[in-house]
Design a protein around this motif. Structure first.
Motif, PDB file in Angstrom:
ATOM      1  N   SER A 152      29.898   3.789 117.058  1.00  0.00           N
ATOM      2  CA  SER A 152      29.665   2.196 116.993  1.00  0.00           C
ATOM      3  C   SER A 152      30.727   1.682 116.280  1.00  0.00           C
ATOM      4  CB  SER A 152      28.270   2.027 116.061  1.00  0.00           C
ATOM      5  OG  SER A 152      27.091   2.586 116.755  1.00  0.00           O
ATOM      6  N   VAL A 153      31.437   2.068 115.060  1.00  0.00           N
ATOM      7  CA  VAL A 153      32.360   1.392 114.327  1.00  0.00           C
ATOM      8  C   VAL A 153      33.556   1.583 115.063  1.00  0.00           C
ATOM      9  CG1 VAL A 153      33.653   1.379 112.180  1.00  0.00           C
ATOM     10  CG2 VAL A 153      31.040   1.712 112.162  1.00  0.00           C
ATOM     11  N   ALA A 154      34.119   2.664 115.809  1.00  0.00           N
ATOM     12  CA  ALA A 154      35.353   2.710 116.275  1.00  0.00           C
ATOM     13  C   ALA A 154      35.476   2.495 117.606  1.00  0.00           C
ATOM     14  CB  ALA A 154      35.623   4.467 116.159  1.00  0.00           C
ATOM     15  N   VAL A 155      34.208   2.259 118.356  1.00  0.00           N
ATOM     16  CA  VAL A 155      34.350   2.068 119.790  1.00  0.00           C
ATOM     17  C   VAL A 155      33.299   0.763 120.253  1.00  0.00           C
ATOM     18  CG1 VAL A 155      34.001   3.094 122.220  1.00  0.00           C
ATOM     19  CG2 VAL A 155      34.738   4.502 120.495  1.00  0.00           C
ATOM     20  N   THR A 156      32.041   1.056 120.056  1.00  0.00           N
ATOM     21  CA  THR A 156      31.259  -0.287 120.532  1.00  0.00           C
ATOM     22  C   THR A 156      31.522  -1.485 119.833  1.00  0.00           C
ATOM     23  OG1 THR A 156      29.721   1.645 120.506  1.00  0.00           O
ATOM     24  CG2 THR A 156      28.764  -0.825 121.132  1.00  0.00           C
ATOM     25  N   VAL A 157      31.843  -1.396 118.594  1.00  0.00           N
ATOM     26  CA  VAL A 157      31.840  -2.819 117.849  1.00  0.00           C
ATOM     27  C   VAL A 157      33.264  -3.411 118.203  1.00  0.00           C
ATOM     28  CG1 VAL A 157      32.206  -4.098 115.603  1.00  0.00           C
ATOM     29  CG2 VAL A 157      30.424  -2.455 115.933  1.00  0.00           C
ATOM     30  N   PRO A 158      34.332  -2.838 118.456  1.00  0.00           N
ATOM     31  CA  PRO A 158      35.575  -3.459 118.708  1.00  0.00           C
ATOM     32  C   PRO A 158      35.547  -3.850 120.341  1.00  0.00           C
ATOM     33  CG  PRO A 158      36.001  -1.404 117.707  1.00  0.00           C
ATOM     34  CD  PRO A 158      34.453  -1.516 117.782  1.00  0.00           C
ATOM     35  N   ALA A 159      34.867  -2.871 121.203  1.00  0.00           N
ATOM     36  CA  ALA A 159      34.842  -3.359 122.592  1.00  0.00           C
ATOM     37  C   ALA A 159      34.110  -4.659 122.894  1.00  0.00           C
ATOM     38  CB  ALA A 159      34.209  -2.412 123.279  1.00  0.00           C
ATOM     39  N   ARG A 160      32.924  -4.701 122.061  1.00  0.00           N
ATOM     40  CA  ARG A 160      32.112  -5.963 122.279  1.00  0.00           C
ATOM     41  C   ARG A 160      32.766  -7.266 121.420  1.00  0.00           C
ATOM     42  NH1 ARG A 160      25.828  -3.614 122.097  1.00  0.00           N
ATOM     43  NH2 ARG A 160      26.083  -2.418 123.892  1.00  0.00           N
ATOM     44  N   ALA A 161      33.376  -6.834 120.257  1.00  0.00           N
ATOM     45  CA  ALA A 161      34.033  -8.100 119.545  1.00  0.00           C
ATOM     46  C   ALA A 161      35.157  -8.687 120.659  1.00  0.00           C
ATOM     47  CB  ALA A 161      34.654  -7.660 118.327  1.00  0.00           C
ATOM     48  N   ARG A 162      35.940  -7.781 121.382  1.00  0.00           N
ATOM     49  CA  ARG A 162      36.876  -8.140 122.289  1.00  0.00           C
ATOM     50  C   ARG A 162      36.260  -9.233 123.378  1.00  0.00           C
ATOM     51  NH1 ARG A 162      39.245  -3.154 121.567  1.00  0.00           N
ATOM     52  NH2 ARG A 162      37.883  -2.208 123.211  1.00  0.00           N
ATOM     53  N   VAL A 163      35.028  -8.624 123.985  1.00  0.00           N
ATOM     54  CA  VAL A 163      34.465  -9.683 124.885  1.00  0.00           C
ATOM     55  C   VAL A 163      33.920 -11.012 124.103  1.00  0.00           C
ATOM     56  CG1 VAL A 163      32.500  -9.721 126.372  1.00  0.00           C
ATOM     57  CG2 VAL A 163      33.491  -7.746 126.150  1.00  0.00           C
ATOM     58  N   PHE A 164      33.517 -10.968 123.012  1.00  0.00           N
ATOM     59  CA  PHE A 164      33.100 -12.234 122.259  1.00  0.00           C
ATOM     60  C   PHE A 164      34.533 -13.156 122.245  1.00  0.00           C
ATOM     61  CE2 PHE A 164      32.009 -14.342 118.215  1.00  0.00           C
ATOM     62  CZ  PHE A 164      31.053 -15.342 118.676  1.00  0.00           C
ATOM     63  N   ALA A 165      35.380 -12.573 121.729  1.00  0.00           N
ATOM     64  CA  ALA A 165      36.715 -13.121 121.430  1.00  0.00           C
ATOM     65  C   ALA A 165      37.300 -13.846 122.635  1.00  0.00           C
ATOM     66  CB  ALA A 165      37.895 -12.425 120.550  1.00  0.00           C
ATOM     67  N   ASP A 166      37.270 -13.118 123.756  1.00  0.00           N
ATOM     68  CA  ASP A 166      37.693 -13.487 125.141  1.00  0.00           C
ATOM     69  C   ASP A 166      36.955 -14.760 125.774  1.00  0.00           C
ATOM     70  OD1 ASP A 166      39.851 -11.880 125.074  1.00  0.00           O
ATOM     71  OD2 ASP A 166      38.822 -10.497 126.574  1.00  0.00           O
ATOM     72  N   LEU A 167      35.617 -14.961 125.251  1.00  0.00           N
ATOM     73  CA  LEU A 167      34.827 -15.895 125.655  1.00  0.00           C
ATOM     74  C   LEU A 167      35.150 -16.985 124.998  1.00  0.00           C
ATOM     75  CD1 LEU A 167      31.267 -14.283 126.325  1.00  0.00           C
ATOM     76  CD2 LEU A 167      32.685 -15.498 128.070  1.00  0.00           C
ATOM     77  N   ILE A 168      35.241 -16.803 123.376  1.00  0.00           N
ATOM     78  CA  ILE A 168      35.634 -18.104 122.660  1.00  0.00           C
ATOM     79  C   ILE A 168      36.946 -18.628 123.118  1.00  0.00           C
ATOM     80  CG2 ILE A 168      36.589 -18.866 120.493  1.00  0.00           C
ATOM     81  CD1 ILE A 168      34.529 -16.778 119.246  1.00  0.00           C
ATOM     82  N   ASP A 169      38.051 -17.705 123.479  1.00  0.00           N
ATOM     83  CA  ASP A 169      39.077 -18.370 124.134  1.00  0.00           C
ATOM     84  C   ASP A 169      39.035 -19.319 125.400  1.00  0.00           C
ATOM     85  OD1 ASP A 169      40.892 -17.618 122.208  1.00  0.00           O
ATOM     86  OD2 ASP A 169      41.782 -15.842 123.345  1.00  0.00           O
ATOM     87  N   ALA A 170      38.088 -18.639 126.232  1.00  0.00           N
ATOM     88  CA  ALA A 170      37.955 -19.223 127.692  1.00  0.00           C
ATOM     89  C   ALA A 170      37.181 -20.534 127.274  1.00  0.00           C
ATOM     90  CB  ALA A 170      37.150 -18.260 128.360  1.00  0.00           C
ATOM     91  N   THR A 171      36.323 -20.605 126.492  1.00  0.00           N
ATOM     92  CA  THR A 171      35.665 -21.851 126.190  1.00  0.00           C
ATOM     93  C   THR A 171      36.514 -22.976 125.853  1.00  0.00           C
ATOM     94  OG1 THR A 171      33.616 -20.534 125.516  1.00  0.00           O
ATOM     95  CG2 THR A 171      33.673 -22.719 124.956  1.00  0.00           C
ATOM     96  N   PHE A 172      37.328 -22.599 124.903  1.00  0.00           N
ATOM     97  CA  PHE A 172      38.304 -23.736 124.482  1.00  0.00           C
ATOM     98  C   PHE A 172      39.184 -24.145 125.567  1.00  0.00           C
ATOM     99  CE2 PHE A 172      36.998 -22.850 120.361  1.00  0.00           C
ATOM    100  CZ  PHE A 172      37.079 -24.130 119.587  1.00  0.00           C
ATOM    101  N   ASP A 173      39.709 -23.115 126.553  1.00  0.00           N
ATOM    102  CA  ASP A 173      40.502 -23.426 127.481  1.00  0.00           C
ATOM    103  C   ASP A 173      39.777 -24.317 128.615  1.00  0.00           C
ATOM    104  OD1 ASP A 173      42.285 -21.774 126.323  1.00  0.00           O
ATOM    105  OD2 ASP A 173      42.144 -19.949 127.529  1.00  0.00           O
ATOM    106  N   ILE A 174      38.783 -24.196 128.907  1.00  0.00           N
ATOM    107  CA  ILE A 174      38.190 -24.981 129.970  1.00  0.00           C
ATOM    108  C   ILE A 174      37.244 -26.107 129.659  1.00  0.00           C
ATOM    109  CG2 ILE A 174      36.416 -24.565 131.811  1.00  0.00           C
ATOM    110  CD1 ILE A 174      36.811 -21.589 131.996  1.00  0.00           C
ATOM    111  N   HIS A 175      36.568 -25.989 128.372  1.00  0.00           N
ATOM    112  CA  HIS A 175      35.774 -27.451 127.958  1.00  0.00           C
ATOM    113  C   HIS A 175      36.203 -28.270 126.775  1.00  0.00           C
ATOM    114  CE1 HIS A 175      32.806 -25.613 130.616  1.00  0.00           C
ATOM    115  NE2 HIS A 175      32.871 -24.307 130.149  1.00  0.00           N
ATOM    116  N   ARG A 176      37.431 -27.870 126.499  1.00  0.00           N
ATOM    117  CA  ARG A 176      38.071 -28.520 125.081  1.00  0.00           C
ATOM    118  C   ARG A 176      37.842 -30.090 125.431  1.00  0.00           C
ATOM    119  NH1 ARG A 176      42.253 -26.428 127.578  1.00  0.00           N
ATOM    120  NH2 ARG A 176      44.060 -27.871 127.911  1.00  0.00           N
ATOM    121  N   THR A 177      38.036 -30.516 126.612  1.00  0.00           N
ATOM    122  CA  THR A 177      38.148 -32.022 126.850  1.00  0.00           C
ATOM    123  C   THR A 177      36.997 -32.685 126.466  1.00  0.00           C
ATOM    124  OG1 THR A 177      38.373 -31.867 129.131  1.00  0.00           O
ATOM    125  CG2 THR A 177      40.518 -31.745 128.057  1.00  0.00           C
TER     126      THR A 177
END
Length: 314
Positions: free
Chosen positions: A239-264
């Motif tokens: 969980s700590v070494a594999v699952t949490v980092p993998a799901r954190a990456r997906v969440f971080a990418d979505l935050i990036d995409a949200t600002f890229d697309i909807h910030r205006t």
């Protein structure tokens, strides 16, 4: 930084109850298996079942209610500590852990520096004599670079913390928007599919953290059944070494995409003129952040015509 916000907007009641109750039920069923193992098999289990069936209806109902309350209470407890545990996994540690925090943060900075040097060397080799191995190396090192903050002062002692910190600070660098300040208002203007995708990604991250918590707790059954210890520790490691980092990456990418697309959309709903080009983004974002945080309006600031709240912007 945004843990309190995500805790406040977490899904529907039924969905949250399912997310809480299911892992708790699995945990206690595992505990029941450990207890059966401790009782040494079927003969003892038959005697216990015989005892239970000979209790009065009221006693059986009371035992069932006690079991359900235990499952529910443990699930609520783990759900309540999931956000604090995630913060620990990110590297937000108490003051007494300061020496370890500084040691691991310096280590993360050294690794980032070594990766940066390796990336520059691999890019130079690609320009002169490209090879598949160098292309793969550049892709891997660029991915690592993206998962780290830009400023050394923003580094945390863990990879998960640096990954999420990078996602939180990137809008400030690119667009001048302080994520912590603007996010509550930004959330209100996002389209529903985007909000649901963010909530789902955050929920999956919380489930991974919850799995680590349940796995640690499962080790407590080792006095009843020794396999509980290696099983629990193995699940914690995964969980700590594999699952949490993998799901954190997906969440971080979505935050990036949200600002890229909807910030205006945030500018438009506040009746402010969005930046006209990339060079204007950081200054415009800083003005908007200051306005929301301090209520300070620049002298030359004027409102634009209100826009349709349901309009989709990019």
């Amino acid at each position: 930084m945004l843990s309190a916000f995500w805790g406040a907007v977490g899904g529907k009641l039924a969905d949250r109850w399912s997310a809480v109750a299911t892992p708790a039920l699995v945990f206690w069923l595992g505990g029941l298996g450990a207890w059966i193992y401790h009782r040494r098999g079927e003969h003892r289990l038959d005697s216990d079942t015989h005892w239970l069936t000979h209790q009065s209806a009221a006693a059986q109902i009371a035992l069932l209610l006690a079991a359900l309350l235990t499952v529910a209470a443990s699930g609520v407890l783990v759900a309540a500590i999931t956000s604090p545990v995630l913060r620990l996994l990110e590297g937000y540690w108490p003051r007494w852990a300061g020496p370890m925090t500084r040691l691991l943060t310096r280590r993360a900075l050294r690794r980032a520096g070594l990766d940066r040097d390796s990336l520059q060397a691999a890019r130079a080799r690609l320009r002169s004599q490209p090879t598949p191995a160098d292309r793969a190396l550049v892709a891997r090192l660029e991915r690592r670079h993206r998962q780290r903050p830009v400023a050394p002062a923003d580094y945390l002692p863990t990879s998960v913390g640096n990954l999420l910190r990078a996602a939180e600070t990137r809008p400030t660098i690119r667009y001048g928007l302080d994520t912590v300040v603007v996010w509550p208002r930004f959330w209100l203007v996002l389209p529903d599919p985007t909000r649901q995708a963010l909530l789902a990604a955050r929920s999956r991250l919380d489930v991974a953290v919850g799995t680590a918590i349940w796995s640690v707790a499962f080790c407590a059954f080792s006095p009843l059944a020794w396999p509980a210890l290696p099983v629990g520790l193995g699940l914690v490691a995964v969980s700590v070494a594999v699952t949490v980092p993998a799901r954190a990456r997906v969440f971080a990418d979505l935050i990036d995409a949200t600002f890229d697309i909807h910030r205006t959309a945030l500018y438009q709903q506040l009746r402010l003129t969005p930046p006209v080009g990339p060079a204007d983004e950081p200054a415009g974002g800083r003005v908007l952040t200051t306005l929301l945080w301090r209520g300070t309006y620049p002298p030359a600031l004027t409102y634009t015509e209100p826009t349709d709240p349901g309009a989709q912007t990019s």
